[in-house]
Design a protein around this motif. Structure first.
Motif, PDB file in Angstrom:
ATOM      1  N   MET A   1      32.513  34.408  -9.325  1.00  0.00           N
ATOM      2  CA  MET A   1      32.153  34.698 -10.353  1.00  0.00           C
ATOM      3  C   MET A   1      31.662  34.374 -11.438  1.00  0.00           C
ATOM      4  SD  MET A   1      35.443  37.648 -10.246  1.00  0.00           S
ATOM      5  CE  MET A   1      36.532  36.548  -9.079  1.00  0.00           C
ATOM      6  N   ARG A  86      25.948  32.917  -1.859  1.00  0.00           N
ATOM      7  CA  ARG A  86      26.896  33.337  -3.119  1.00  0.00           C
ATOM      8  C   ARG A  86      26.263  33.795  -4.129  1.00  0.00           C
ATOM      9  NH1 ARG A  86      32.620  31.605  -4.116  1.00  0.00           N
ATOM     10  NH2 ARG A  86      33.412  31.830  -2.039  1.00  0.00           N
ATOM     11  N   ASN A  89      24.539  37.235  -3.230  1.00  0.00           N
ATOM     12  CA  ASN A  89      25.616  38.165  -3.342  1.00  0.00           C
ATOM     13  C   ASN A  89      25.598  38.499  -4.704  1.00  0.00           C
ATOM     14  OD1 ASN A  89      25.930  38.687  -0.576  1.00  0.00           O
ATOM     15  ND2 ASN A  89      27.437  37.017  -0.662  1.00  0.00           N
ATOM     16  N   TYR A 108      39.413  53.157   3.243  1.00  0.00           N
ATOM     17  CA  TYR A 108      40.008  53.377   1.894  1.00  0.00           C
ATOM     18  C   TYR A 108      39.570  54.817   1.300  1.00  0.00           C
ATOM     19  CZ  TYR A 108      40.757  48.426   1.829  1.00  0.00           C
ATOM     20  OH  TYR A 108      41.415  47.234   2.173  1.00  0.00           O
ATOM     21  N   TRP A 116      34.760  49.645  -5.495  1.00  0.00           N
ATOM     22  CA  TRP A 116      34.941  48.202  -4.793  1.00  0.00           C
ATOM     23  C   TRP A 116      33.828  47.250  -5.326  1.00  0.00           C
ATOM     24  CZ3 TRP A 116      38.856  47.453  -2.004  1.00  0.00           C
ATOM     25  CH2 TRP A 116      38.917  46.294  -0.990  1.00  0.00           C
ATOM     26  N   LEU A 119      34.863  45.920  -8.540  1.00  0.00           N
ATOM     27  CA  LEU A 119      35.942  45.117  -8.466  1.00  0.00           C
ATOM     28  C   LEU A 119      35.956  43.579  -7.792  1.00  0.00           C
ATOM     29  CD1 LEU A 119      38.678  47.877  -6.968  1.00  0.00           C
ATOM     30  CD2 LEU A 119      38.707  46.680  -9.319  1.00  0.00           C
ATOM     31  N   HIS A 120      34.831  43.820  -6.837  1.00  0.00           N
ATOM     32  CA  HIS A 120      34.484  42.208  -6.248  1.00  0.00           C
ATOM     33  C   HIS A 120      33.631  41.239  -7.281  1.00  0.00           C
ATOM     34  CE1 HIS A 120      33.869  40.537  -2.890  1.00  0.00           C
ATOM     35  NE2 HIS A 120      32.429  39.851  -3.145  1.00  0.00           N
TER      36      HIS A 120
ATOM     37  N   THR B  50      36.793  32.754  -4.336  1.00  0.00           N
ATOM     38  CA  THR B  50      36.878  33.667  -3.195  1.00  0.00           C
ATOM     39  C   THR B  50      37.887  34.740  -3.353  1.00  0.00           C
ATOM     40  OG1 THR B  50      36.351  31.541  -1.789  1.00  0.00           O
ATOM     41  CG2 THR B  50      37.440  33.417  -0.650  1.00  0.00           C
ATOM     42  N   ARG B  52      38.804  37.291  -4.911  1.00  0.00           N
ATOM     43  CA  ARG B  52      38.688  38.186  -5.809  1.00  0.00           C
ATOM     44  C   ARG B  52      39.509  39.420  -5.640  1.00  0.00           C
ATOM     45  NH1 ARG B  52      32.280  37.890  -6.532  1.00  0.00           N
ATOM     46  NH2 ARG B  52      32.141  35.596  -6.194  1.00  0.00           N
ATOM     47  N   ARG B  53      39.493  40.427  -6.511  1.00  0.00           N
ATOM     48  CA  ARG B  53      40.310  41.360  -6.505  1.00  0.00           C
ATOM     49  C   ARG B  53      40.256  42.205  -5.058  1.00  0.00           C
ATOM     50  NH1 ARG B  53      39.220  44.120 -12.209  1.00  0.00           N
ATOM     51  NH2 ARG B  53      37.350  43.655 -11.789  1.00  0.00           N
ATOM     52  N   THR B  54      39.055  42.439  -4.342  1.00  0.00           N
ATOM     53  CA  THR B  54      38.957  42.963  -3.388  1.00  0.00           C
ATOM     54  C   THR B  54      39.390  42.249  -2.070  1.00  0.00           C
ATOM     55  OG1 THR B  54      36.754  42.030  -3.249  1.00  0.00           O
ATOM     56  CG2 THR B  54      36.692  44.501  -3.911  1.00  0.00           C
ATOM     57  N   ILE B  57      43.295  42.518  -2.444  1.00  0.00           N
ATOM     58  CA  ILE B  57      43.703  43.958  -1.965  1.00  0.00           C
ATOM     59  C   ILE B  57      43.673  43.865  -0.403  1.00  0.00           C
ATOM     60  CG2 ILE B  57      43.078  46.593  -1.743  1.00  0.00           C
ATOM     61  CD1 ILE B  57      42.062  45.921  -4.751  1.00  0.00           C
ATOM     62  N   GLU B  58      42.556  43.399   0.188  1.00  0.00           N
ATOM     63  CA  GLU B  58      42.641  43.578   1.595  1.00  0.00           C
ATOM     64  C   GLU B  58      43.582  42.578   2.353  1.00  0.00           C
ATOM     65  OE1 GLU B  58      40.390  45.393   3.362  1.00  0.00           O
ATOM     66  OE2 GLU B  58      40.937  44.659   5.030  1.00  0.00           O
ATOM     67  N   ALA B  61      46.950  44.482   2.009  1.00  0.00           N
ATOM     68  CA  ALA B  61      47.352  45.547   3.017  1.00  0.00           C
ATOM     69  C   ALA B  61      47.248  45.272   4.390  1.00  0.00           C
ATOM     70  CB  ALA B  61      45.974  46.393   2.794  1.00  0.00           C
ATOM     71  N   GLU B 134      38.550  48.791  13.822  1.00  0.00           N
ATOM     72  CA  GLU B 134      38.045  49.219  12.283  1.00  0.00           C
ATOM     73  C   GLU B 134      36.819  48.494  12.103  1.00  0.00           C
ATOM     74  OE1 GLU B 134      42.143  50.114  10.199  1.00  0.00           O
ATOM     75  OE2 GLU B 134      41.488  48.155   9.943  1.00  0.00           O
ATOM     76  N   LEU B 138      32.708  49.983  11.679  1.00  0.00           N
ATOM     77  CA  LEU B 138      32.215  49.576  10.371  1.00  0.00           C
ATOM     78  C   LEU B 138      30.927  49.043  10.740  1.00  0.00           C
ATOM     79  CD1 LEU B 138      34.957  48.266   7.798  1.00  0.00           C
ATOM     80  CD2 LEU B 138      33.758  50.868   7.968  1.00  0.00           C
ATOM     81  N   MET B 147      27.431  47.335   2.885  1.00  0.00           N
ATOM     82  CA  MET B 147      28.126  46.360   1.853  1.00  0.00           C
ATOM     83  C   MET B 147      27.463  45.147   1.600  1.00  0.00           C
ATOM     84  SD  MET B 147      32.110  46.903   3.326  1.00  0.00           S
ATOM     85  CE  MET B 147      32.809  45.938   1.957  1.00  0.00           C
ATOM     86  N   VAL B 152      28.699  42.459  -1.112  1.00  0.00           N
ATOM     87  CA  VAL B 152      30.056  42.198  -0.772  1.00  0.00           C
ATOM     88  C   VAL B 152      29.869  41.902   0.843  1.00  0.00           C
ATOM     89  CG1 VAL B 152      32.295  43.467  -0.229  1.00  0.00           C
ATOM     90  CG2 VAL B 152      30.949  44.266  -2.350  1.00  0.00           C
ATOM     91  N   ASP B 153      30.236  40.391   0.736  1.00  0.00           N
ATOM     92  CA  ASP B 153      29.927  39.826   2.057  1.00  0.00           C
ATOM     93  C   ASP B 153      31.095  39.965   3.082  1.00  0.00           C
ATOM     94  OD1 ASP B 153      29.854  37.963   3.805  1.00  0.00           O
ATOM     95  OD2 ASP B 153      29.849  36.126   2.857  1.00  0.00           O
ATOM     96  N   ILE B 156      33.708  37.237   3.519  1.00  0.00           N
ATOM     97  CA  ILE B 156      34.718  36.944   2.572  1.00  0.00           C
ATOM     98  C   ILE B 156      35.802  38.265   2.383  1.00  0.00           C
ATOM     99  CG2 ILE B 156      35.039  36.675   0.114  1.00  0.00           C
ATOM    100  CD1 ILE B 156      33.935  34.179   1.535  1.00  0.00           C
ATOM    101  N   SER B 157      35.301  39.561   2.535  1.00  0.00           N
ATOM    102  CA  SER B 157      35.915  40.634   2.270  1.00  0.00           C
ATOM    103  C   SER B 157      36.933  40.955   3.439  1.00  0.00           C
ATOM    104  CB  SER B 157      35.093  41.953   1.901  1.00  0.00           C
ATOM    105  OG  SER B 157      34.208  41.461   0.944  1.00  0.00           O
ATOM    106  N   PHE B 158      36.562  40.946   4.666  1.00  0.00           N
ATOM    107  CA  PHE B 158      37.351  41.275   5.899  1.00  0.00           C
ATOM    108  C   PHE B 158      37.915  40.116   6.448  1.00  0.00           C
ATOM    109  CE2 PHE B 158      34.631  45.401   5.173  1.00  0.00           C
ATOM    110  CZ  PHE B 158      35.662  46.013   4.709  1.00  0.00           C
TER     111      PHE B 158
END
Lengths: 239, 274
Positions: A1, A86, A89, A108, A116, A119-120, B50, B52-54, B57-58, B61, B134, B138, B147, B152-153, B156-158
């Motif tokens: 970030m 990075r 992105n 979701y 999303w 948030l990311h 790395t 992050r909130r997303t 969350i993932e 879950a 899934e 996607l 994404m 949104v990589d 990193i995200s999944f």
């Protein structure tokens, strides 16, 4: 970030600049012509493109997803080719997009899909993000932030939600792939009002549609009107 | 005439070599991708930015899905294994007058060899195939590319949170499996009077027969099996093309997953054979 701090806009830099950008056809599918475009803060380009698949690839090139054989694509003064993964992105986090395919993740709810990217990419508290999303959703005619999965929304509500997602945060650049397809006059007015607000705050807009009816009466407010053909990007007569 | 026959032979050999080369390259391609992705996940997971909130969350879950969804299957399989293996082992060792070997055989056969394989299979079937479907959907639907366009990589995200969630699930379910199998086995033997010692003595016998190296090998097998299943399933889902559908994705993903479980277990068994 921390990368976001490195990609804060310089007001003098063009928000989007394509300088003799020549994509590699083999790896992208986009015709290997030379593309030139410069959009400063607050400017808007309306691009007519009969093949929206081609328009989607053009938008991909603008966000640095398509490898170039020659030339440069810059966003906010930063050349995509010079940025590592990075930083690329993080810079894409400053771009709002409405994509033709929707780009919805049905794992979701729609509200999470809308929030999303923010948030990311940011650390903005979730309640502030939610209130901004609700505000945008209401202005676009939704009763609130939809929480059901995107595949259970009507096509029009999905379109509204896509616009909310693209306008969240303070995007420096908006890439819109036919966002108002089949929209009512009310929705169009609300959308144009939001686009104008964003442009007043310095956001540049690239709006692509298959014909002129795609952007309604907004043509006179655009900075430049272009056509995307198989052999490149051309100015429209009278623009 | 002879020259033509030789030419035919050369063409045939060349064709065979082409097929062999194509087969080897396609097989090695995924293995190398797995090694690269496995290393990339470990490297990225150590970076604070790395998480992050997303990603968080993932991760939660996926952990909830893998552990919560797999616990019932694990308990049932463990109970059946305990009933079958522990009870039979205790009965036949007692019959042969080798009851003192009970702990050693159970710790070697059940906890060290069978549990990691069965837990890996449960994870693969219960969660790995779901992840593959899934992520495959996607990818083929273009959502992954969309994404990426939003910054949104998907790696990193999944891939990262799901693989790490599967790693923790592998260890958790593995320990639950081992304990359940031993306890059910003991209960069955006690009911059938094949064993008379108290539960603590039985567990003490099992624990004291575990070698020091097994304290590393057993958790490592659970952890790496879960990790391999997670990386393999996610990567198989993200590696699909527009020509793929569920009927081609699932068998391929299952075969890759099974192979990775077997390789992990064989490598650890051979390299750390106490």
């Amino acid at each position: 970030m921390a990368e976001i701090d490195d990609v804060l806009p310089n007001t003098l830099d063009a928000r989007l600049e394509l300088l003799d950008a020549k994509p590699q056809f083999d790896e992208s599918g986009l015709v290997s012509s030379r593309y030139n475009l410069r959009l400063n803060a607050g400017e808007c380009a309306l691009i007519e493109c009969r093949d929206m698949g081609q328009a989607a690839l053009f938008a991909d090139m603008c966000v640095g997803l398509i490898p170039l054989g020659d030339g440069h694509v810059r966003c906010m003064g930063l050349d995509w080719a010079d940025l590592d993964e990075r930083r690329s992105n993080a810079l894409r986090g400053r771009i709002g997009r409405v994509v033709m395919t929707g780009g919805w993740v049905d794992l979701y709810g729609t509200h999470m899909n809308i929030l999303w990217p923010q948030l990311h990419h940011t650390r903005i508290p979730i309640d502030r993000l939610q209130s901004q999303a609700v505000h945008l959703a209401v202005r676009l005619g939704l009763p609130g932030l939809p929480v059901i999965p995107p595949n259970r929304l009507s096509a029009m509500d999905r379109q509204r939600a896509a616009c909310v997602r693209a306008m969240m945060g303070e995007p420096a650049l908006l890439l819109l792939e036919h966002p108002m397809e089949g929209a009512s006059a009310g929705l169009m007015n609300a959308f144009l009002s939001l686009v104008t607000d964003l442009r007043d705050r310095g956001c540049a807009v690239v709006w692509m549609a298959p014909d002129e009816s795609g952007w309604g009466d907004y043509a006179s407010d655009a900075t430049i009107r272009l056509r995307l053909y198989d052999d490149g990007l051309f100015s429209m007569r009278g623009s | 005439m002879k020259g033509l026959r030789n030419l035919d032979r050369i063409t045939m050999v060349r064709s065979m070599l082409v097929h062999l080369g194509y087969f080897s390259r396609t097989q090695m391609r995924f293995t190398l991708m797995m090694i690269g992705a496995g290393w990339g996940i470990m490297r990225e997971a150590t970076r604070l930015t790395t998480w992050r909130r997303t990603v968080r969350i993932e991760f939660w879950a996926s952990l909830h899905q893998a552990v919560g969804g797999g616990i019932l299957s694990t308990l049932v399989t463990a109970a059946l294994t305990g009933f079958g293996i522990v009870a039979q082992t205790v009965y036949w060792l007692g019959f042969a007058g080798m009851a003192q070997m009970t702990g050693s055989i159970l710790s070697t056969v059940l906890v060290r060899e069978i549990a990691p394989v069965l837990v890996g299979v449960i994870l693969l079937g219960r969660s790995g195939m779901l992840m593959l479907t899934e992520l495959g959907t996607l990818t083929t639907g273009g959502q992954m590319r969309a994404m990426t366009g939003m910054g949104v990589d998907p790696f990193i995200s999944f891939l990262l949170p799901r693989s790490l969630a599967m790693t923790i699930s592998g260890f958790t379910l593995g320990i639950i499996f081992s304990m359940t199998a031993l306890l059910v086995g003991y209960a069955v033997c006690r009911v059938e009077d094949a064993i008379t010692m108290p539960i603590w003595a039985f567990l003490d016998q099992v624990v004291s027969s575990v070698k020091p190296i097994d304290y590393f090998v057993i958790p490592a097998k659970f952890i790496f099996s879960g990790y391999a299943v997670g990386v393999c399933s996610c990567l198989s889902g993200m590696d699909v093309t527009t020509e793929d559908d569920l009927s081609s994705m699932l068998p391929r993903g299952f075969a890759r997953g099974m192979l990775s479980i077997m390789v992990i277990n064989v490598v650890f068994s051979v390299c750390f054979d106490g």
